[in-house]
Motif scaffolding. Structure first.
Motif, PDB file in Angstrom:
ATOM      1  N   GLY A 132       0.429  -1.377   0.035  1.00  0.00           N
ATOM      2  CA  GLY A 132       0.255  -0.254  -0.240  1.00  0.00           C
ATOM      3  C   GLY A 132       0.986   1.993  -0.010  1.00  0.00           C
ATOM      4  N   PHE A 133       1.873   1.266  -0.880  1.00  0.00           N
ATOM      5  CA  PHE A 133       2.706   2.628   0.037  1.00  0.00           C
ATOM      6  C   PHE A 133       3.240   2.888  -1.933  1.00  0.00           C
ATOM      7  N   GLY A 134       2.289   2.305  -2.896  1.00  0.00           N
ATOM      8  CA  GLY A 134       2.215   2.731  -3.993  1.00  0.00           C
ATOM      9  C   GLY A 134       3.769   2.846  -4.993  1.00  0.00           C
ATOM     10  N   ALA A 135       4.495   1.661  -4.317  1.00  0.00           N
ATOM     11  CA  ALA A 135       6.248   1.581  -5.134  1.00  0.00           C
ATOM     12  C   ALA A 135       5.612   0.460  -6.504  1.00  0.00           C
ATOM     13  N   SER A 136       4.611  -0.271  -7.032  1.00  0.00           N
ATOM     14  CA  SER A 136       5.039  -0.461  -8.997  1.00  0.00           C
ATOM     15  C   SER A 136       4.032   0.818  -9.504  1.00  0.00           C
ATOM     16  N   GLY A 137       3.251   2.332  -8.488  1.00  0.00           N
ATOM     17  CA  GLY A 137       2.731   3.185  -9.639  1.00  0.00           C
ATOM     18  C   GLY A 137       4.576   3.720  -9.777  1.00  0.00           C
ATOM     19  N   ALA A 138       5.403   4.272  -8.329  1.00  0.00           N
ATOM     20  CA  ALA A 138       6.149   5.171  -8.342  1.00  0.00           C
ATOM     21  C   ALA A 138       7.249   4.497  -9.500  1.00  0.00           C
ATOM     22  N   GLY A 139       7.138   2.846  -9.402  1.00  0.00           N
ATOM     23  CA  GLY A 139       8.283   1.899 -10.331  1.00  0.00           C
ATOM     24  C   GLY A 139       7.350   2.017 -11.762  1.00  0.00           C
ATOM     25  N   ALA A 140       6.351   1.955 -11.630  1.00  0.00           N
ATOM     26  CA  ALA A 140       5.468   2.477 -13.915  1.00  0.00           C
ATOM     27  C   ALA A 140       6.457   4.324 -13.557  1.00  0.00           C
ATOM     28  N   MET A 141       6.535   5.510 -12.702  1.00  0.00           N
ATOM     29  CA  MET A 141       6.400   6.468 -13.763  1.00  0.00           C
ATOM     30  C   MET A 141       7.831   6.826 -13.740  1.00  0.00           C
ATOM     31  N   ALA A 142       8.573   5.924 -12.752  1.00  0.00           N
ATOM     32  CA  ALA A 142       9.952   6.403 -12.371  1.00  0.00           C
ATOM     33  C   ALA A 142      10.524   5.102 -14.061  1.00  0.00           C
ATOM     34  N   THR A 143      10.133   4.379 -14.604  1.00  0.00           N
ATOM     35  CA  THR A 143      10.716   3.515 -15.741  1.00  0.00           C
ATOM     36  C   THR A 143      10.349   4.453 -16.717  1.00  0.00           C
ATOM     37  N   SER A 144       8.922   4.789 -17.082  1.00  0.00           N
ATOM     38  CA  SER A 144       7.982   6.169 -18.313  1.00  0.00           C
ATOM     39  C   SER A 144       9.496   7.264 -18.343  1.00  0.00           C
ATOM     40  N   TYR A 145       9.659   7.851 -17.291  1.00  0.00           N
ATOM     41  CA  TYR A 145      10.874   8.953 -17.099  1.00  0.00           C
ATOM     42  C   TYR A 145      12.185   8.853 -18.071  1.00  0.00           C
ATOM     43  N   CYS A 146      12.313   7.448 -17.526  1.00  0.00           N
ATOM     44  CA  CYS A 146      14.175   6.304 -17.992  1.00  0.00           C
ATOM     45  C   CYS A 146      13.846   6.512 -19.222  1.00  0.00           C
ATOM     46  N   LEU A 147      13.102   5.659 -20.283  1.00  0.00           N
ATOM     47  CA  LEU A 147      12.742   4.857 -21.615  1.00  0.00           C
ATOM     48  C   LEU A 147      11.954   6.641 -22.262  1.00  0.00           C
ATOM     49  N   ASN A 148      11.627   7.873 -21.879  1.00  0.00           N
ATOM     50  CA  ASN A 148      11.806   8.874 -22.546  1.00  0.00           C
ATOM     51  C   ASN A 148      12.838   9.911 -22.697  1.00  0.00           C
ATOM     52  N   ASP A 149      14.122   9.295 -21.908  1.00  0.00           N
ATOM     53  CA  ASP A 149      15.296   9.928 -21.343  1.00  0.00           C
ATOM     54  C   ASP A 149      16.166   8.922 -22.757  1.00  0.00           C
TER      55      ASP A 149
END
Lengths: 291, 291
Positions: free
Chosen positions: A96-113
């Motif tokens: 319940g600490f949003g780890a999957s959401g954080a992982g998804a968002m950080a991954t999307s930023y990484c792929l963008n860069d």
């Protein structure tokens, strides 16, 4: 040295949902939740590598190879080639600490860069939201994580699809947590008796919060919501009671077998941590304020 | 000691608009701008005091008493009693750095806290936006200032009234500025020959930016926009040219007789500051990144 290997590293914050209401839709980008939660200064750091040697996408979390359906979906939607993903979470995973959401968002930023995709923040958040919905990770974390603070999700879905976010105004403060175990978001949200309760209790909590948008009211509404749902274990109930006995505020992190708590006027952070540490390992994080 | 005196202090960040388009509306809350700009980590700190001894609202900026139409309007709309307001800006005032917007936003946060108004961030931003529009301070700074980063204002007005914000994704970086003089936002925006040019050049700049949403493209589009408008003084033109000669990016801060600049791949922040310091005092600030 392999000069053709490239990598990018990004961090995204964790998020604790206190209460929520589910908004169903056949389109993953329109499906989401309203509700309220806290964005943490702890979260998930993701490293994405590309290289001619990588022929298949592999995902590692804290050193172990994982299926990771949310991240897999994100790579399929944004990446033009296989990548190696190494995620390190300094928040509990599946609690319940949003780890999957954080992982998804950080991954999307990484792929963008990494692949110079030229996407804006809203586009990256929408991609992460869709991956979360399709992969069964969550329904509203990434919008809040991109916003920061004590986020009220007033209309569901990403802002590009009509979502509306607001914030409770508060100075910075700390949140203290004990995670006793995991709770599957996917499994819980597929139980119609639970989702029915969520939508009734979530609407009441939101209505009450908007009448008095303060951090204390958020904690009280979250507590009522979690008791209405009946997903609390004996352990989480005991921690909540112990926190309240010393004058703090506590509730269940949605969706996890975990408790989050904040200090009250007659209870310091030190006392709170001391009381909670009797039940398990306490992890603490600041919550970014907005003034 | 007068125990009945109460005060609250808040900080709000400055904002540099690179280009914009005006969206007229008879309702101040719906009037606004689209465009793009940088939110600074420097800005305005406001202290609001209430006391039975204060019988008339007084506003001081950097130690001097001011008329301050924007802040006056805000106090009239949010405060239930006269207050003493002391603002300190560590950005130039009236030169395109969003000082009036920062002052309005910080004041709205102070009043919310001082009088326990129970407003959310969106409500405070809307109040500050209306005060800006009515007082002639600006038309889009506060929405950006509440969001942070490199903000693209895609739809005008606050989010509560249909506004839509996005961000250019970028690591943190520094912006360096020289302010040569003031330019009245109110006066400039009442000249229809200028506003006509703004709306044509602003639309082109936005279209081009969205095709390539990067910080470099933002700087180039801002530069084209400022030259189209023809509000550049000889001094600002000279600074822009000098920055470009060493490989940096520069443009005019809207609306001010001032230049803002960022480093390029072949130009360090130190070189940039050195070149700019020949034309006046350089002030620098970091811009919050989003990854």
């Amino acid at each position: 040295m392999d000069t053709k290997q490239k990598f990018v590293t990004c961090f995204a914050p964790g998020h604790i949902t206190g209460f929520f209401t589910i908004h169903e839709n056949d389109y993953p980008s329109l499906k989401g939740t309203t509700g309220c939660g806290l964005v943490l200064n702890r979260g998930v750091t993701v490293k994405v590598c590309s290289s001619p040697d990588i022929t298949e996408t592999e995902i590692f979390l804290n050193g172990s190879k994982k299926q990771a359906p949310v991240t897999s979906h994100l790579v399929a939607s944004l990446s033009c080639e296989p990548v190696r993903i190494e995620s390190h979470a300094d928040i509990p995973v599946g609690c319940g600490f949003g780890a999957s959401g954080a992982g998804a968002m950080a991954t999307s930023y990484c792929l963008n860069d990494l692949f110079s995709l030229g996407l804006t923040q809203n586009e990256l958040v929408e991609a992460a939201h869709v991956a979360e919905v399709v992969g069964g990770g969550g329904l509203g974390d990434v919008e809040a994580q991109a916003h920061g603070g004590i986020v009220i999700r007033k209309r569901p879905a990403p802002v590009t699809k009509g979502g509306l976010l607001d914030r409770i105004v508060s100075p910075s403060f700390s949140v203290h947590c004990v995670a006793l175990g995991k709770l599957s978001t996917k499994k819980t949200l597929s139980d119609s008796s639970v989702t029915g309760k969520i939508n009734i209790a979530g609407k009441t909590a939101m209505k009450n919060l908007l009448l008095n948008p303060t951090i204390e009211e958020f904690m009280l509404q979250s507590r009522s919501f979690s008791f209405e749902l009946g997903l609390l274990s004996k352990g989480t109930k005991d921690i909540i009671e112990a926190v309240e006995n010393v004058g703090g505020f506590a509730s269940q992190a949605m969706l996890g077998d975990a408790v989050f708590a904040i200090a009250g006027p007659e209870c310091t952070d030190t006392v709170l941590r001391e009381v909670m540490s009797e039940f398990g390992t306490v992890f603490s994080s600041t919550v970014a304020g907005t003034d």
